[in-house]
Structure formats: C-alpha cells, structure tokens
Design an enzyme around this catalytic site. Structure first.
Site, PDB file in Angstrom:
ATOM      1  CB  CYS A  85      48.059  42.709  41.374  1.00  0.00           C
ATOM      2  SG  CYS A  85      48.590  43.391  42.784  1.00  0.00           S
ATOM      3  CG  HIS A 194      45.164  44.899  40.255  1.00  0.00           C
ATOM      4  ND1 HIS A 194      44.113  44.487  40.329  1.00  0.00           N
ATOM      5  CD2 HIS A 194      45.646  45.544  40.733  1.00  0.00           C
ATOM      6  CE1 HIS A 194      44.920  43.850  41.258  1.00  0.00           C
ATOM      7  NE2 HIS A 194      46.014  44.311  41.965  1.00  0.00           N
ATOM      8  CD  GLU A 196      42.192  44.768  37.287  1.00  0.00           C
ATOM      9  OE1 GLU A 196      41.676  43.516  38.826  1.00  0.00           O
ATOM     10  OE2 GLU A 196      43.070  44.159  36.979  1.00  0.00           O
TER      11      GLU A 196
END
Length: 231
Positions: A85, A194, A196
């Site tokens: 991002c 994302h 994560e």
C-alpha cells in the site's frame, strides 16, 4: 531469516507486518526511517499507512527518508523488498518500481476484502503461489489507482512484471486491473492490498470454510523465507 520492517511517521501497519513475519517463521526487525542502518537484515518490508501525512503525494516524502538510501542500494543489489500500500507508493516514488498510484477513480477511500489473481510466481515474494491462483486479502486505500504510460504498461505486461490483478471488482480504477507489480529482477514487489492482514485464522477475510479464516497473505512471507533457504 531476519526481515526488517521500516517505520515512518504515520505508519499504521508496521506492527501487523512484524507479526506476519513472525507467524511465517522469520525474525522481524524494527527499523526507523531516520536511520542509515539496515541492521544486517535479509529482506525488507515497507508497510502501509499514511507516511508524513500523505503530504505532497503519497509516499513521496517517505521515498526521500534517510533509510531509503540503504533500501534503494539493497534492492539494487538483489535484496527482497516488499512494499504494501503506502510502501508500494514509496517504491514507485523511489523509482524501484515502474508506474505510479493516484486517487481512486471513485474519489473515496475503499476498504474491502479483495480477490486477486496471481500473475507472476517467479518473484521472491510469490514463489509459494500457483500461477493463476485466486486469493483474497484486505484492501484499504484512497490513492491506489495504478497508472503508467502506454509504453510502460505494454512493457510491464509483455515482460511479465504484473504480479497481481484485481478480480471481480476493480476497486480503484487501476489500468489493466493491476493490483501489484514487480521489478525485472523479481526481488522488489509492490501491491496495494494488505497481505499482513490475512495471515492468521480468526482474523482474516471470510472464506467458504468459515468466517475470518482466510490466510492467503501468509504465503507472501513464507515465500521469501523459502526462497532464501534455496539460495
């Protein structure tokens, strides 16, 4: 394996990236934007957030932070670097990745679980996927529309440097539905969604099996670990 995560003023997802690295089986190393020391890490993650308040352009000021001198040098010598991002925006601003990111086509912040198709599995961060595999990871951005000149876009497509493509919905108006790209060498990857946030059952996207069970993002981090073991 030791993977550094750089914290910038305004970073939001640095701790999430560190947790993902730990769950994948590597050691996360916290790095500070104002330093000139990578502390001997084997790979790097530039996390999401709103570095420097997104002033000027998203990622533009962060790309000039002191530590980016070391990040650029490390990337150019082959160290794996993942920009997520805002980190993707930094890599584009630092000219480590082609193209750029602009305001979402709809003019508003988008937050959703996003389907992607894996287009390139030869990078340091995607080797654990299958070509054409469909994955779901969260997306949250206001300036995530990927743009590039016609010549650059043709080269990225022709040379297989599109790493991920949006499926179902193009959430931000990115050209050719591009969600992420890689450099020619395959060690630097940037994407707007994302990974994560999809690394632990109970906290990821919904799947057909169960609510919040999606862990497709974990493969990004296990891939770079496995690649390092091979080399």
């Amino acid at each position: 394996m030791r993977i550094g995560v750089v914290t910038f003023p305004g970073s939001l997802d640095d701790r999430d990236a560190q947790r993902a690295i730990r769950l994948a089986g590597a050691e996360p190393v916290a790095l500070w934007h104002g330093d000139h020391d990578l502390h001997g890490v084997d790979a790097l993650v530039l996390p999401g957030g709103f570095s420097y308040g997104d002033y000027l352009r998203c990622g533009a000021i962060a790309s000039l932070s002191p530590i980016m001198t070391e990040v650029i040098d490390a990337a150019n010598t082959g160290m794996p670097v993942l920009g997520i991002c805002n980190g993707f925006q930094m890599l584009a601003e630092a000219h480590l990745l082609d193209g750029g990111l602009i305001r979402n086509e709809a003019g508003r912040f988008i937050c959703r679980d996003q389907q992607l198709r894996v287009e390139n599995t030869s990078t340091d961060w995607t080797g654990g996927f299958a070509t054409g595999q469909e994955i779901t990871i969260p997306l949250k951005n206001g300036e995530g529309a990927f743009i590039a000149s016609a010549d650059t876009l043709e080269r990225l497509e022709g040379e297989g440097q599109v790493a991920f493509r949006y499926l179902g919905v193009n959430p931000n108006g990115s050209l050719n539905d591009i969600a992420g790209v890689t450099n020619a060498r395959g060690n630097v990857v940037g994407l707007m969604p994302h990974p994560e946030h999809a690394v632990e059952a109970g906290f990821g996207p919904d799947t057909a099996d169960a609510m919040r069970s999606g862990i497709d993002g974990l493969t990004f981090f296990t891939s770079v670990i496995e690649r390092a073991l091979v080399h």
